[in-house]
Scaffold this active site. Structure first.
Site, short mmCIF file in Angstrom:
data_model
loop_
_atom_site.label_atom_id
_atom_site.label_comp_id
_atom_site.label_asym_id
_atom_site.label_seq_id
_atom_site.Cartn_x
_atom_site.Cartn_y
_atom_site.Cartn_z
CG HIS A 197 -41.11 -75.03 36.25
ND1 HIS A 197 -39.93 -75.02 36.95
CD2 HIS A 197 -42.03 -74.49 37.06
CE1 HIS A 197 -40.14 -74.48 38.13
NE2 HIS A 197 -41.41 -74.15 38.22
CG HIS A 232 -33.37 -79.72 33.79
ND1 HIS A 232 -34.52 -79.40 34.45
CD2 HIS A 232 -33.59 -79.41 32.48
CE1 HIS A 232 -35.40 -78.92 33.59
NE2 HIS A 232 -34.87 -78.92 32.38
CB ILE A 266 -28.40 -82.66 49.40
CG1 ILE A 266 -27.18 -82.69 50.35
CG2 ILE A 266 -29.43 -83.72 49.81
CD1 ILE A 266 -27.47 -82.21 51.72
CG MET A 267 -28.50 -85.12 43.47
SD MET A 267 -28.37 -83.64 42.44
CE MET A 267 -26.69 -83.73 41.95
N GLY A 268 -32.27 -83.05 44.77
CA GLY A 268 -33.66 -82.88 45.17
C GLY A 268 -33.89 -81.66 46.05
CG PHE A 269 -32.93 -80.71 49.37
CD1 PHE A 269 -33.88 -80.23 50.27
CD2 PHE A 269 -32.69 -82.08 49.33
CE1 PHE A 269 -34.56 -81.10 51.11
CE2 PHE A 269 -33.36 -82.95 50.17
CZ PHE A 269 -34.31 -82.46 51.06
CG HIS A 271 -36.23 -74.58 41.67
ND1 HIS A 271 -36.48 -73.51 40.85
CD2 HIS A 271 -36.68 -75.69 41.02
CE1 HIS A 271 -37.09 -73.95 39.75
NE2 HIS A 271 -37.22 -75.27 39.83
NE ARG A 280 -42.39 -77.67 40.46
CZ ARG A 280 -41.38 -77.73 39.61
NH1 ARG A 280 -41.62 -78.07 38.35
NH2 ARG A 280 -40.15 -77.44 39.98
CG ASP A 325 -36.54 -83.55 40.22
OD1 ASP A 325 -37.49 -84.05 39.59
OD2 ASP A 325 -35.73 -82.75 39.72
NE ARG A 369 -24.49 -65.78 17.44
CZ ARG A 369 -23.38 -65.35 18.04
NH1 ARG A 369 -23.43 -64.68 19.17
NH2 ARG A 369 -22.22 -65.59 17.48
N1 ACO Z 1 -27.25 -79.11 48.13
C1 ACO Z 1 -26.21 -78.44 48.68
N2 ACO Z 1 -25.89 -77.17 48.36
C2 ACO Z 1 -26.67 -76.56 47.44
C3 ACO Z 1 -27.77 -77.19 46.84
C4 ACO Z 1 -28.05 -78.52 47.22
N3 ACO Z 1 -29.05 -79.20 46.67
N4 ACO Z 1 -28.33 -76.34 45.97
C5 ACO Z 1 -27.61 -75.22 46.01
N5 ACO Z 1 -26.60 -75.35 46.90
C6 ACO Z 1 -25.58 -74.37 47.21
C7 ACO Z 1 -24.79 -74.03 45.96
O1 ACO Z 1 -23.74 -74.96 45.75
C8 ACO Z 1 -24.31 -72.65 46.27
O2 ACO Z 1 -23.21 -72.74 47.15
P1 ACO Z 1 -21.98 -71.70 47.05
O3 ACO Z 1 -22.62 -70.35 47.24
O4 ACO Z 1 -21.07 -72.13 48.14
O5 ACO Z 1 -21.41 -71.89 45.66
C9 ACO Z 1 -25.47 -72.05 47.05
O6 ACO Z 1 -26.19 -73.16 47.58
C10 ACO Z 1 -26.40 -71.18 46.24
O7 ACO Z 1 -26.89 -71.93 45.16
P2 ACO Z 1 -28.04 -71.33 44.26
O8 ACO Z 1 -27.52 -70.10 43.60
O9 ACO Z 1 -29.28 -71.24 45.07
O10 ACO Z 1 -28.23 -72.47 43.18
P3 ACO Z 1 -28.54 -72.34 41.63
O11 ACO Z 1 -29.70 -71.46 41.41
O12 ACO Z 1 -27.32 -72.04 40.86
O13 ACO Z 1 -28.86 -73.86 41.30
C11 ACO Z 1 -29.87 -75.93 41.36
C12 ACO Z 1 -30.09 -74.42 41.42
C13 ACO Z 1 -29.03 -76.30 40.13
C14 ACO Z 1 -31.23 -76.62 41.23
C15 ACO Z 1 -29.16 -76.36 42.66
O14 ACO Z 1 -29.94 -76.02 43.78
C16 ACO Z 1 -28.83 -77.84 42.65
O15 ACO Z 1 -27.83 -78.25 42.08
N6 ACO Z 1 -29.70 -78.69 43.30
C17 ACO Z 1 -29.50 -80.11 43.27
C18 ACO Z 1 -29.98 -80.68 41.93
C19 ACO Z 1 -31.47 -80.72 41.81
O16 ACO Z 1 -32.18 -81.11 42.74
N7 ACO Z 1 -31.99 -80.34 40.63
C20 ACO Z 1 -33.41 -80.35 40.34
C21 ACO Z 1 -33.90 -78.99 39.96
S1 ACO Z 1 -35.66 -78.94 39.88
C22 ACO Z 1 -36.13 -79.70 38.43
O17 ACO Z 1 -35.41 -79.83 37.48
C23 ACO Z 1 -37.56 -80.25 38.41
#
Ligand code: ACO
Length: 389
Positions: A197, A232, A266-269, A271, A280, A325, A369
């Site tokens: 990825h 991640h 909310i984990m799994g949501f 990106h 995917r 995920d 760096r």
């Molecule tokens: N649940 C609730 N709120 C969320 C979520 C979520 N899963 N994801 C993003 N948000 C919120 C953020 O907290 C942020 O809120 P704010 O503006 O009030 O601070 C807003 O949505 C915008 O967030 P983004 O800029 O879209 O998120 P970012 O690109 O920084 O992060 C990430 C992406 C880390 C994956 C995030 O969506 C997240 O933490 N998800 C849950 C963890 C997860 O599922 N990770 C797996 C990634 S995929 C992989 O590794 C295969």
């Protein structure tokens, strides 16, 4: 002056992007792209086609060597992987000493690090050999540790001379000489989807490490440590941890209402790259559904229904889409995989992407760096120790 102007512009861009290097192009790569309008593809092949028509070994070869293998090359590649499954006795000793209550990702990190001690990367044992060794050994090492730690059973890592990585893994986890083809297919597809990825956090970490001319194992050990976190790779496990406490649509609603109210992640949501859906997710979702309907031992209709309900509400009410995920969690659960092994299985797959990025980084190396935008104090007068309060 030109350089300073450019780095000032970069700092501005990073700030505007909201930090975390979002949207910053950090280098060239010919391995995969999540580029807008192209969907996710590996070496130019669409992930949807690969998941539908390929096998994980086929895709691993493609990622590592840049093109799809011929049947002969694929056969030889599988032979090499099968040989690479064998666990050295020193590694078995180490695995037997790792307690049952550690996080298995720490065990995986140790496997990579320890193998680097006993089979270091050398001119003869080159990066390609080490990559295949790790591709072959991660699954058996994980299963060896898991069974020994939980029940004192010492497994035999070889299952069948033609068993694919997915088939070997399922047989080892279930301590069985046979494996349900639906489960093997679901695991195989998940391995394809997790394989690569672009400049994700763990891959980038591996590239940074080897850009210092450190060895291959150090790059992979760094990557495993980076993948471990729940933002991640650790997310697939974190999803299952909440799903396993939800036994009805009402309980799903209670979980969501509370999460929305307290603004919990909310984990799994969500990106970093896919703001309108992870390509995917639909693919793995199909397997979660299939298992829920067809797998007699581990299939759980309610788990799939609850997952779909959660997806609908999070998409409608929060505009966050499931990432890979989310449905991987219910898929792995319905394959009879223990929750704590979800993220280590991600390692078994992503080793291919990490390895290809290490090859690519080394082929045209430049120390990675970057600089920071300094925000600390300036021009302070030194205070002698005796005068400090
Ligand atoms: N649940 C609730 N709120 C969320 C979520 C979520 N899963 N994801 C993003 N948000 C919120 C953020 O907290 C942020 O809120 P704010 O503006 O009030 O601070 C807003 O949505 C915008 O967030 P983004 O800029 O879209 O998120 P970012 O690109 O920084 O992060 C990430 C992406 C880390 C994956 C995030 O969506 C997240 O933490 N998800 C849950 C963890 C997860 O599922 N990770 C797996 C990634 S995929 C992989 O590794 C295969």
């Amino acid at each position: 002056l030109k350089k300073r102007k450019k780095s000032k512009q970069m700092a501005e861009k990073t700030k505007k992007s909201g930090g975390g290097l979002a949207g910053i192009v950090a280098g060239d790569s010919a391995i995969s792209t999540v580029g807008i309008g192209m969907g996710l593809n590996y070496r130019g092949y669409d992930i949807v086609d690969l998941a539908k028509n390929s096998t994980f070994e086929d895709v691993a070869y493609l990622i590592l060597f840049g093109k799809l293998p011929t049947s002969k090359q694929l056969e030889e590649f599988l032979d090499q992987i099968v040989k690479a499954r064998s666990l050295p006795s020193q590694l078995k000793d180490i695995l037997e000493r790792i307690p049952v209550d550690v996080h298995p990702m720490d065990m995986m990190r140790t496997v990579s690090s320890f193998l680097g001690l006993i089979e270091p990367e050398t001119k003869e044992n080159d990066q390609y050999k080490v990559a295949i060794r790790l591709l072959g050994i991660f699954g058996p090492a994980m299963a060896y540790w898991y069974h020994f730690a939980h029940s004192g059973v010492r497994i035999t890592e070889q299952t069948g001379p033609k068993d694919t990585i997915a088939c070997n893994l399922v047989k080892l986890l279930h301590l069985s000489q046979t494996a349900d083809p639906i489960i093997v297919k679901a695991v195989d597809v998940s391995l394809i989807l997790y394989a690569e990825h672009d400049f994700n956090a763990s891959t980038f970490a591996a590239r940074v490490t080897v850009s210092t001319l450190a060895d291959f194992y150090s790059g992979i050990t760094t990557a495993i440590g980076t993948l471990r976190g729940p933002l991640h790779g650790g997310a697939n496990e974190a999803v299952m941890q909440y799903l396993q406490n939800i036994h009805s649509i009402e309980e799903a609603n209670a979980f969501l209402n509370e999460s929305f109210k307290s603004k919990k992640l909310i984990m799994g949501f969500g990106h970093r790259v896919y703001k309108n859906g992870d390509p995917r997710s639909d693919i793995i979702k199909e397997y979660s559904k299939l298992l829920s309907e067809k797998q007699p031992k581990y299939g759980k209709k309610l788990l799939y229904q609850v997952s779909e309900h959660i997806e609908t509400r999070v998409v409608n009410e929060k505009k966050k889409f499931p990432n890979l995920d989310f449905y991987s969690a219910s898929t792995y659960h319905q394959c009879g995989v223990p929750t704590e092994l979800f993220t280590p299985i991600f390692v078994m797959s992503r080793i291919t992407g990490w390895a290809a990025h290490i090859f690519e980084q080394r082929a045209n190396n430049k120390l990675i760096r970057p600089t920071s935008n300094y925000t600390g104090p300036q021009k302070l007068s030194f205070v002698p120790l005796s005068q400090r309060l």
